[in-house]
Design a protein around this motif. Structure first.
Motif, PDB file in Angstrom:
ATOM      1  N   PRO A  88       0.696  -1.068   0.007  1.00  0.00           N
ATOM      2  CA  PRO A  88      -0.069   0.202  -0.010  1.00  0.00           C
ATOM      3  C   PRO A  88       0.860   1.233  -0.145  1.00  0.00           C
ATOM      4  O   PRO A  88       1.741   1.315   0.649  1.00  0.00           O
ATOM      5  N   ILE A  89       0.512   1.972  -0.657  1.00  0.00           N
ATOM      6  CA  ILE A  89       1.344   3.305  -0.922  1.00  0.00           C
ATOM      7  C   ILE A  89       0.396   4.661  -0.432  1.00  0.00           C
ATOM      8  O   ILE A  89      -0.859   4.423  -0.435  1.00  0.00           O
ATOM      9  N   ASN A  90       1.015   5.685  -0.235  1.00  0.00           N
ATOM     10  CA  ASN A  90       0.146   6.831   0.365  1.00  0.00           C
ATOM     11  C   ASN A  90      -0.717   7.475  -0.956  1.00  0.00           C
ATOM     12  O   ASN A  90      -0.353   7.417  -2.108  1.00  0.00           O
ATOM     13  N   ASN A  91      -1.919   8.044  -0.452  1.00  0.00           N
ATOM     14  CA  ASN A  91      -2.611   8.875  -1.499  1.00  0.00           C
ATOM     15  C   ASN A  91      -1.676  10.098  -1.495  1.00  0.00           C
ATOM     16  O   ASN A  91      -0.944  10.575  -0.961  1.00  0.00           O
ATOM     17  N   GLN A  92      -2.137  11.048  -2.721  1.00  0.00           N
ATOM     18  CA  GLN A  92      -1.432  12.046  -3.090  1.00  0.00           C
ATOM     19  C   GLN A  92      -1.530  13.117  -1.750  1.00  0.00           C
ATOM     20  O   GLN A  92      -0.856  14.052  -1.775  1.00  0.00           O
ATOM     21  N   LEU A  93      -2.730  12.837  -1.015  1.00  0.00           N
ATOM     22  CA  LEU A  93      -2.983  13.828   0.105  1.00  0.00           C
ATOM     23  C   LEU A  93      -2.162  13.557   1.343  1.00  0.00           C
ATOM     24  O   LEU A  93      -2.103  14.226   2.286  1.00  0.00           O
ATOM     25  N   GLU A  94      -1.257  12.466   1.260  1.00  0.00           N
ATOM     26  CA  GLU A  94      -0.556  11.846   2.077  1.00  0.00           C
ATOM     27  C   GLU A  94       0.920  11.760   1.858  1.00  0.00           C
ATOM     28  O   GLU A  94       1.767  11.321   2.839  1.00  0.00           O
ATOM     29  N   SER A  95       1.182  12.500   0.836  1.00  0.00           N
ATOM     30  CA  SER A  95       2.606  12.343   0.281  1.00  0.00           C
ATOM     31  C   SER A  95       3.224  13.812   0.088  1.00  0.00           C
ATOM     32  O   SER A  95       2.914  14.733  -0.085  1.00  0.00           O
ATOM     33  N   TRP A  96       4.707  13.542   0.063  1.00  0.00           N
ATOM     34  CA  TRP A  96       5.513  14.722  -0.321  1.00  0.00           C
ATOM     35  C   TRP A  96       5.739  14.442  -1.822  1.00  0.00           C
ATOM     36  O   TRP A  96       5.658  13.278  -2.198  1.00  0.00           O
ATOM     37  N   GLY A  97       6.179  15.420  -2.462  1.00  0.00           N
ATOM     38  CA  GLY A  97       6.620  15.287  -3.852  1.00  0.00           C
ATOM     39  C   GLY A  97       6.867  16.642  -4.710  1.00  0.00           C
ATOM     40  O   GLY A  97       6.454  17.831  -3.855  1.00  0.00           O
ATOM     41  N   ASP A  98       6.998  16.556  -5.752  1.00  0.00           N
ATOM     42  CA  ASP A  98       7.251  17.927  -6.799  1.00  0.00           C
ATOM     43  C   ASP A  98       6.916  17.537  -7.961  1.00  0.00           C
ATOM     44  O   ASP A  98       6.726  16.193  -8.277  1.00  0.00           O
ATOM     45  N   ALA A  99       7.087  18.348  -8.930  1.00  0.00           N
ATOM     46  CA  ALA A  99       6.582  18.034 -10.594  1.00  0.00           C
ATOM     47  C   ALA A  99       7.052  19.065 -11.028  1.00  0.00           C
ATOM     48  O   ALA A  99       7.241  20.358 -10.892  1.00  0.00           O
TER      49      ALA A  99
ATOM     50  N   GLN B 138       4.486  19.251  -3.623  1.00  0.00           N
ATOM     51  CA  GLN B 138       3.287  18.581  -2.894  1.00  0.00           C
ATOM     52  C   GLN B 138       3.792  18.175  -1.601  1.00  0.00           C
ATOM     53  O   GLN B 138       4.585  17.929  -1.227  1.00  0.00           O
ATOM     54  N   GLN B 139       2.633  18.486  -0.517  1.00  0.00           N
ATOM     55  CA  GLN B 139       3.000  18.338   0.618  1.00  0.00           C
ATOM     56  C   GLN B 139       1.842  17.535   1.223  1.00  0.00           C
ATOM     57  O   GLN B 139       0.485  17.653   0.918  1.00  0.00           O
ATOM     58  N   PRO B 140       2.075  16.696   2.075  1.00  0.00           N
ATOM     59  CA  PRO B 140       0.832  15.911   2.730  1.00  0.00           C
ATOM     60  C   PRO B 140       0.057  16.899   3.730  1.00  0.00           C
ATOM     61  O   PRO B 140       0.478  17.731   4.352  1.00  0.00           O
ATOM     62  N   VAL B 141      -1.238  16.530   3.895  1.00  0.00           N
ATOM     63  CA  VAL B 141      -2.275  17.397   4.647  1.00  0.00           C
ATOM     64  C   VAL B 141      -2.713  16.504   5.606  1.00  0.00           C
ATOM     65  O   VAL B 141      -3.614  17.004   6.286  1.00  0.00           O
ATOM     66  N   ILE B 142      -2.487  15.104   5.557  1.00  0.00           N
ATOM     67  CA  ILE B 142      -3.169  14.193   6.577  1.00  0.00           C
ATOM     68  C   ILE B 142      -2.089  13.187   6.719  1.00  0.00           C
ATOM     69  O   ILE B 142      -1.416  12.800   5.723  1.00  0.00           O
ATOM     70  N   ALA B 143      -2.111  12.526   8.061  1.00  0.00           N
ATOM     71  CA  ALA B 143      -1.278  11.371   8.270  1.00  0.00           C
ATOM     72  C   ALA B 143      -1.593  10.373   7.332  1.00  0.00           C
ATOM     73  O   ALA B 143      -3.140  10.244   7.206  1.00  0.00           O
ATOM     74  N   PRO B 144      -0.786   9.272   7.146  1.00  0.00           N
ATOM     75  CA  PRO B 144      -1.444   8.087   6.247  1.00  0.00           C
ATOM     76  C   PRO B 144      -2.516   7.202   7.438  1.00  0.00           C
ATOM     77  O   PRO B 144      -2.307   7.250   8.252  1.00  0.00           O
TER      78      PRO B 144
END
Length: 1021
Positions: free
Chosen positions: A475-486, A496-502
């Protein structure tokens, strides 16, 4: 008998049955509800606590118990977009800037959270590309976070395990693959994150036997290949649509679902402004299917995709004879000199063809020809030359080019991978948030080859066809649980920053690879990828930024804004005429042509389990919960099929049977099918919904993987019922001949007519009067205006309203009975003939009438009028008589026949987890009450509360409704009609403003701005 021309001139029609005055349609318009919609039902038979509901409640409760006592701000460094409260305060929303990863466009988003849980996603106004707007998929993607069938724990052979065991076993297997010389294959979708690419590069450095395979079902590789041949780079520029005076779109749905269509819609709408000077551009569309862009065209030509190459070559031949901005050698001239437009005169019409040629010729340097993503490379190269001939390259925006971080794997590379798997040369396959078993054509043999690989690992949010064929499902994090960039557009780097804990025991997909790179399961921690991202940011962004801020401050500022603008050197390019001279000539099909293309709402199948998206009606056909084989009326007649009859399609040795849909405006002998449907391993919402058209694709199809010629098509026998909302909510026009002119539902004109006679719309307008005293509104009076020149029928407003107002998913069966619950519908009308229809779109919602006919028939005063002009619904009073719906001339009221969250799909959405998506400011309605658009009363109340707190008057500009905020073209304006300086008040007094069914004197508060078509005539064609 009236001729077809007389019919088309006298009325608008919503379907072919409507056009031919089918008795069933007349009966449906006479009756208030569809047959069976009001049948009594036994409440004792309503589902109770089903097995699915029990299991969903159990798993959701466990997840909530684990996270309820935590504060995510202590688990990582996230920065709010708005002023951050001291603590998470009940009732106070917080917003975080981030990036959407629903598709390769990576739009900037703002995530609204309440009490620590995300409840709404909208666009980030600071993002220079999307500028505060996102698509329907982005709006509804928040439901994926709370999907009850997300993977909750790592699985090995479908059995629950723990991460420590997973890491140890897989690291050992990776080392074995490396030491034995076997390949490690990572199969991924399109990579848009530079930091993710670095992680993959680090993985290769750790395990040198690794190869990366990037594959997407929906892609622009044909365009990139053509750009590489033409200009030496596969990074093609954006188009300055707002600077284009003339546009010719060749089967390119650039306003519907291709490329950066949210950005395209916004730019195109800038040239459809009716305030001030009229400066419309002119849109020509040549297509075989009927697309959103085609419906918006000023001129639309029916040209099958297999004939478009000849059409472009003939255009080059004709227009180059009037001069060229590029030197054309003898080889090029001999190549396009073989083609003539004479073939297309009968197909398009001589006058229309002359209009196109003259417009392109007169607007050299200010016009653009644009081909769709599904076309072969040859068509794109030819279009590139045509734009060079016309000098249109000045409309190319190289500062905003489409980046390519990892090249799309070719069919040959995928075939080599499958061959290596079959020969035992591949030790490990990692599906990196991808689903190749579903998206790859069957003749690759990928699924069977997987069985010969010792270790198959799938990193995914949910089980899919690829994870079901492997050993490990992680299982991987949803986009709202993830860090990232584009980094998908030149000069635009987004975070991209998480707004809720997994919510579950999931991990960031990049963090999983970093743990394996470290070679030790204990290397994992929650910040492993967060730190990697910051290091990458400091190296690639901060070090190149001309700023006096320290690294930490710059990082926090970037998180706050969600985006960083960076300066890049723009490469100079020159067209390579050899790319054109070396083209293989393409010929048109003598038999059926199959055209596969992108759908509007579920992507490559990623969103197939999202009920909101499955239930949004198709923008053209209005079909929900299915895809289909669209055929022209003439083709349907020759095949002896009607809607829902099954068609059997055969291309080579590939077969597919699916239902037909008779679509006005299609090219004859063309079958148009959307991809992304027919998932088999997925949650209950999307399982086996629609038909998998990937089965028609092949690794060997040339020149395009999406267009097949010489197919055989036959009636298969049997039916698969398609559910369309098109005939629902039909207005009663049984006794009205001139539907368009007399009922005044859709009102249109042309630019030439409007310039000559600005008041043409109101020449026949009669003055209405009331026999009773009218209510005077002395304070705010809420009203809305919708500009039909800007509306593209994209359905983003529907998706946004669904999320904002807790709209229930009802399912295909209930939609078939007319019980869809969406508060906004986008009506689509046709005029003209079935072969050459003219489409008109109109958003329809509660009109909040001053003389509301629903109010005076409600026996319990559940629907009433507020002092500020709102037609209100008091749910606690409603007893379900449905008198109000009977009396509504607009058919915009919805009745809850069931508790749909419990009724739909064995209580799929009736659980504590999915309930977290609900907006706490809006009542969650249950069965037995009427509901409809409230003009987002909760937002009005919030703005009023803020005004009272600040001791100032409430202004109309303080309130932005969900549909208004979401509309990519800003076609919707909301505000105070009593403020003469407000935009909505000015639009209500516009020369093109009108009210639907104005003669009823119900005095609606929704004003429409009539659509102008930029044709060469003063009359609608």
């Amino acid at each position: 008998m009236m001729s077809d021309f007389q019919k088309s001139s006298n009325k608008l029609w919503k379907s072919l049955k409507d056009y031919n005055e089918d008795p069933e349609v007349l009966k449906a318009k006479t009756n208030e509800f569809l047959e069976g919609v009001t049948d009594d039902f036994d409440s004792s038979k309503l589902s109770g606590l089903s097995r699915r509901k029990f299991l969903a409640l159990l798993s959701a409760s466990a997840a909530l118990t684990a996270t309820a006592c935590t504060n995510y701000r202590d688990k990582g460094e996230i920065i709010p977009y708005n002023k951050k409260p001291e603590d998470v305060m009940p009732g106070i929303a917080n917003y975080y800037a981030s990036t959407c990863n629903g598709c390769s466009q990576s739009c900037g988003i703002l995530v609204k959270t309440r009490e620590g849980r995300p409840i709404k996603i909208d666009g980030n106004p600071d993002h220079p590309t999307s500028k505060g707007k996102i698509c329907a998929k982005g709006q509804a993607s928040i439901l994926n976070l709370y999907d009850p069938e997300r993977l909750t724990d790592p699985l090995v052979l479908r059995k629950k395990t723990d991460w420590k065991s997973v890491d140890s076993d897989i690291i050992s297997a990776l080392n074995n693959s490396q030491s034995s010389g076997k390949e490690i294959a990572i199969v991924t979708g399109e990579i848009t994150s530079p930091t993710t690419k670095k992680v993959l590069d680090d993985f290769i450095a750790k395990y040198p036997n690794t190869k990366i395979y990037s594959y997407s079902l929906i892609n622009d590789q044909q365009r990139r290949d053509a750009w590489m041949d033409s200009y030496g780079s596969d990074e093609y520029p954006a188009i300055k649509w707002n600077d284009s005076d003339v546009i010719l779109a060749l089967d390119a749905d650039f306003l519907g679902n291709e490329g950066s269509y949210i950005e395209n819609m916004r730019k195109h709408a800038l040239r459809r402004e009716t305030n001030g000077k009229i400066d419309f551009n002119r849109l020509y569309v040549a297509e075989g299917r009927m697309s959103v862009t085609g419906m918006l065209a000023d001129y639309r030509f029916r040209i099958s995709p297999d004939t478009q190459y000849e059409f472009v070559m003939a255009l080059i031949n004709e227009l180059s004879s009037h001069g060229s901005s590029i030197v054309l050698d003898s080889n090029a001239k001999s190549k396009f000199g073989k083609y003539s437009l004479a073939k297309f005169e009968s197909l398009i019409g001589k006058d229309n063809l002359n209009h196109l040629i003259n417009d392109l010729n007169k607007n050299r340097g200010k016009s653009i020809v644009y081909a769709g993503d599904t076309f072969p490379k040859e068509v794109h190269v030819a279009v590139n030359l045509l734009n060079e001939v016309l000098g249109n390259t000045s409309l190319y925006d190289y500062t905003n080019s489409f980046k390519s971080l990892v090249k799309h794997s070719s069919a040959e590379e995928i075939s080599q991978l499958v061959d290596s798997m079959n020969k035992g040369k591949v030790g490990t396959v990692i599906h990196f948030d991808s689903n190749p078993v579903f998206t790859l054509p069957d003749d690759f043999g990928y699924a069977s080859a997987l069985k010969k690989v010792t270790l198959v690992v799938s990193l995914s949010e949910t089980e899919n066809e690829s994870s079901a064929a492997g050993n490990y499902s992680l299982p991987i994090n949803n986009q709202l649980e993830s860090w990232g960039d584009a980094y998908v557009r030149g000069g635009v780097y987004s975070l991209q920053q998480p707004v809720i804990a997994p919510i579950f025991d999931s991990r960031q997909k990049e963090a999983i690879l970093l743990t394996w790179i470290a070679g030790n399961s204990s290397a994992f921690n929650e910040d492993i990828y967060h730190n990697c991202l910051m290091n990458s940011f400091n190296t690639d962004v901060y070090s190149k930024a001309n700023t006096f801020a320290d690294a930490k401050s710059f990082w926090n500022s970037a998180l706050n804004d969600g985006v960083v603008n960076i300066t890049e050197k723009v490469l100079s390019v020159k067209f390579n005429i050899a790319a054109f001279n070396n083209l293989n000539d393409l010929t048109s099909s003598k038999d059926f042509t199959i055209h596969l293309h992108n759908n509007y709402f579920i992507g490559d199948g990623k969103f197939a389990n999202n009920g909101w998206l499955q239930e949004i009606p198709h923008p053209v056909s209005r079909v929900t919960w299915d895809n289909y084989a669209a055929v022209s009326p003439s083709t349907a007649k020759n095949l002896n099929v009607d809607n829902s009859d099954l068609l059997h399609i055969k291309v080579g040795n590939r077969n597919l049977t699916l239902p037909a849909f008779v679509q006005p405006g299609l090219a004859d002998k063309l079958i148009s099918i959307e991809l992304g449907y027919g998932r088999t391993v997925i949650g209950e919402v999307g399982k086996e919904v629609g038909f998998n058209a990937v089965t028609l694709m092949s690794k060997n199809v040339q020149p395009s993987p999406f267009i097949f010629s010489d197919a055989s098509v036959s009636k298969a026998g049997g039916k698969h019922e398609l559910v369309s909302t098109q005939e629902q909510h039909a207005l009663d026009d049984t006794f009205v001949k001139d539907f368009h002119r007399i009922r005044r539902i859709i009102q249109e004109g042309t630019v030439l007519k409007y310039i000559k006679e600005p008041n043409f719309l109101h020449e026949e307008k009669e003055k209405l009067f009331s026999i009773t005293n009218e209510v005077k509104y002395t304070g705010n009076k809420w009203a809305m205006a919708i500009d039909l020149n800007k509306c593209t029928n994209c359905q983003v407003c529907v998706a946004s309203c669904n999320v904002e107002n807790n709209i229930a998913v009802v399912g295909k069966e209930q939609v078939s009975k007319g019980r869809v619950m969406q508060w906004i519908r986008l009506d689509r009308y046709y005029s003209g003939t079935p072969d050459e229809p003219i489409a008109s779109n109109q958003p329809m919602l509660c009109q909040h009438c001053d003389n509301a006919p629903c109010e005076n028939v409600c026996p319990v005063n559940a629907t009433n009028h507020s002092p500020d002009g709102l037609n209100q619904m008091v749910y606690n009073r409603c007893v379900g008589t449905r008198y109000c719906s009977n009396n509504c001339p607009y058919k915009v009221r919805r009745f809850n026949f069931f508790n749909y969250r419990d009724d739909f799909a064995d209580s799929y959405y009736e659980n504590d987890l999915t309930a977290l998506v609900n907006n706490p400011e809006v009542t969650v309605r249950s069965r037995g009450v009427m509901e409809k658009c409230s003009f987002c009363i909760q937002r009005i109340m919030e703005a009023r509360s803020d005004a009272i707190r600040d001791n100032r008057p409430l202004k109309g500009s303080d309130v932005v409704t969900a549909c208004q905020q979401a509309c990519p073209t800003e076609a919707i304006t909301f505000g105070d009609a009593n403020d003469p300086t407000s935009p909505v008040a000015k639009l209500r007094d516009h020369n093109l403003s009108y009210h639907v069914l104005e003669e009823l004197n119900v005095k609606p508060n929704v004003t429409y701005i009539a659509k102008l078509r930029n044709t060469h005539s003063e009359e609608i064609l």
